[in-house]
Design a protein around this motif. Structure first.
Motif, PDB file in Angstrom:
ATOM      1  N   ASP A  83     103.308  34.787 103.844  1.00 54.25           N
ATOM      2  CA  ASP A  83     103.717  33.423 103.502  1.00 54.25           C
ATOM      3  C   ASP A  83     104.395  32.755 104.698  1.00 54.25           C
ATOM      4  OD1 ASP A  83     104.091  31.158 102.027  1.00 54.25           O
ATOM      5  OD2 ASP A  83     105.805  31.920 100.905  1.00 54.25           O
ATOM      6  N   ARG A  90      98.870  30.749 102.927  1.00 55.23           N
ATOM      7  CA  ARG A  90      98.568  29.312 103.090  1.00 55.23           C
ATOM      8  C   ARG A  90      97.070  29.092 103.288  1.00 55.23           C
ATOM      9  NH1 ARG A  90     103.382  26.190 102.447  1.00 55.23           N
ATOM     10  NH2 ARG A  90     105.027  27.675 102.861  1.00 55.23           N
ATOM     11  N   GLU A  92      94.662  30.648 101.893  1.00 53.62           N
ATOM     12  CA  GLU A  92      93.990  30.724 100.587  1.00 53.62           C
ATOM     13  C   GLU A  92      94.625  29.811  99.543  1.00 53.62           C
ATOM     14  OE1 GLU A  92      93.271  34.546  98.997  1.00 53.62           O
ATOM     15  OE2 GLU A  92      92.487  35.342 100.859  1.00 53.62           O
ATOM     16  N   ASN A  93      95.573  28.972  99.965  1.00 51.67           N
ATOM     17  CA  ASN A  93      96.289  28.047  99.067  1.00 51.67           C
ATOM     18  C   ASN A  93      96.965  28.780  97.910  1.00 51.67           C
ATOM     19  OD1 ASN A  93      95.769  25.667 100.480  1.00 51.67           O
ATOM     20  ND2 ASN A  93      93.751  25.487  99.532  1.00 51.67           N
ATOM     21  N   HIS A  95     100.143  29.510  97.875  1.00 54.23           N
ATOM     22  CA  HIS A  95     101.518  29.040  97.705  1.00 54.23           C
ATOM     23  C   HIS A  95     101.623  28.022  96.566  1.00 54.23           C
ATOM     24  CE1 HIS A  95      99.617  26.216 100.443  1.00 54.23           C
ATOM     25  NE2 HIS A  95     100.543  25.329 100.128  1.00 54.23           N
ATOM     26  N   THR A  96     100.510  27.396  96.171  1.00 55.36           N
ATOM     27  CA  THR A  96     100.516  26.452  95.055  1.00 55.36           C
ATOM     28  C   THR A  96      99.852  27.028  93.804  1.00 55.36           C
ATOM     29  OG1 THR A  96      98.454  25.468  95.820  1.00 55.36           O
ATOM     30  CG2 THR A  96     100.508  24.452  96.584  1.00 55.36           C
ATOM     31  N   GLN A 102      98.774  34.728  92.379  1.00 54.54           N
ATOM     32  CA  GLN A 102      99.511  35.182  93.559  1.00 54.54           C
ATOM     33  C   GLN A 102      99.695  36.700  93.538  1.00 54.54           C
ATOM     34  OE1 GLN A 102     103.193  33.029  93.473  1.00 54.54           O
ATOM     35  NE2 GLN A 102     102.316  31.204  94.423  1.00 54.54           N
TER      36      GLN A 102
END
Length: 122
Positions: A83, A90, A92-93, A95-96, A102
């Protein structure tokens, strides 16, 4: 408190209520006896399972729990390492993403980087 009211009619009503209360008490006793028999059978089955499986089940359960805990810690550390600004989280997106996604991807990444792993992530 019940009043006797009209003489004999009030007494019969009082006796009827008393019989109903006795019947309800009897039904409660039957229910308690039924639950007691069920729990007795359950306890007997449980003790047989413990006697037959105890030498094998406890070490397997402990080993499984330790492996699950180790995989969780490894996945969490790998997520924290990835991270960063240009890290794989980030890219692979993640964090959202939702927590379940996750955790599963972090565990997959962590296990794929182990030396003896045949799992490869592109």
């Amino acid at each position: 408190v019940l009043e006797l009211g009209d003489g004999p009619v009030g007494i019969f009503r009082l006796l009827k209520v008393r019989r109903i209360l006795r019947l309800l008490r009897f039904v409660q006793i039957l229910k308690v006896m039924k639950v007691s028999r069920f729990l007795g059978g359950f306890r007997a089955a449980q003790s047989q399972i413990q006697v037959g499986m105890c030498p094998l089940a406890v070490p397997l359960l402990c080993a499984t729990l330790v492996l699950m805990l180790a995989a969780h810690v490894l996945g969490s550390i790998w997520f924290a390492v990835g991270d960063t600004e240009k890290g794989w989280v980030r890219a692979e997106n993640l964090h959202t993403a939702v927590l379940g996604r996750q955790v599963s991807r972090s565990l997959e990444w962590a296990l794929s980087k182990l030396p003896s792993s045949s799992l490869r992530i592109s």
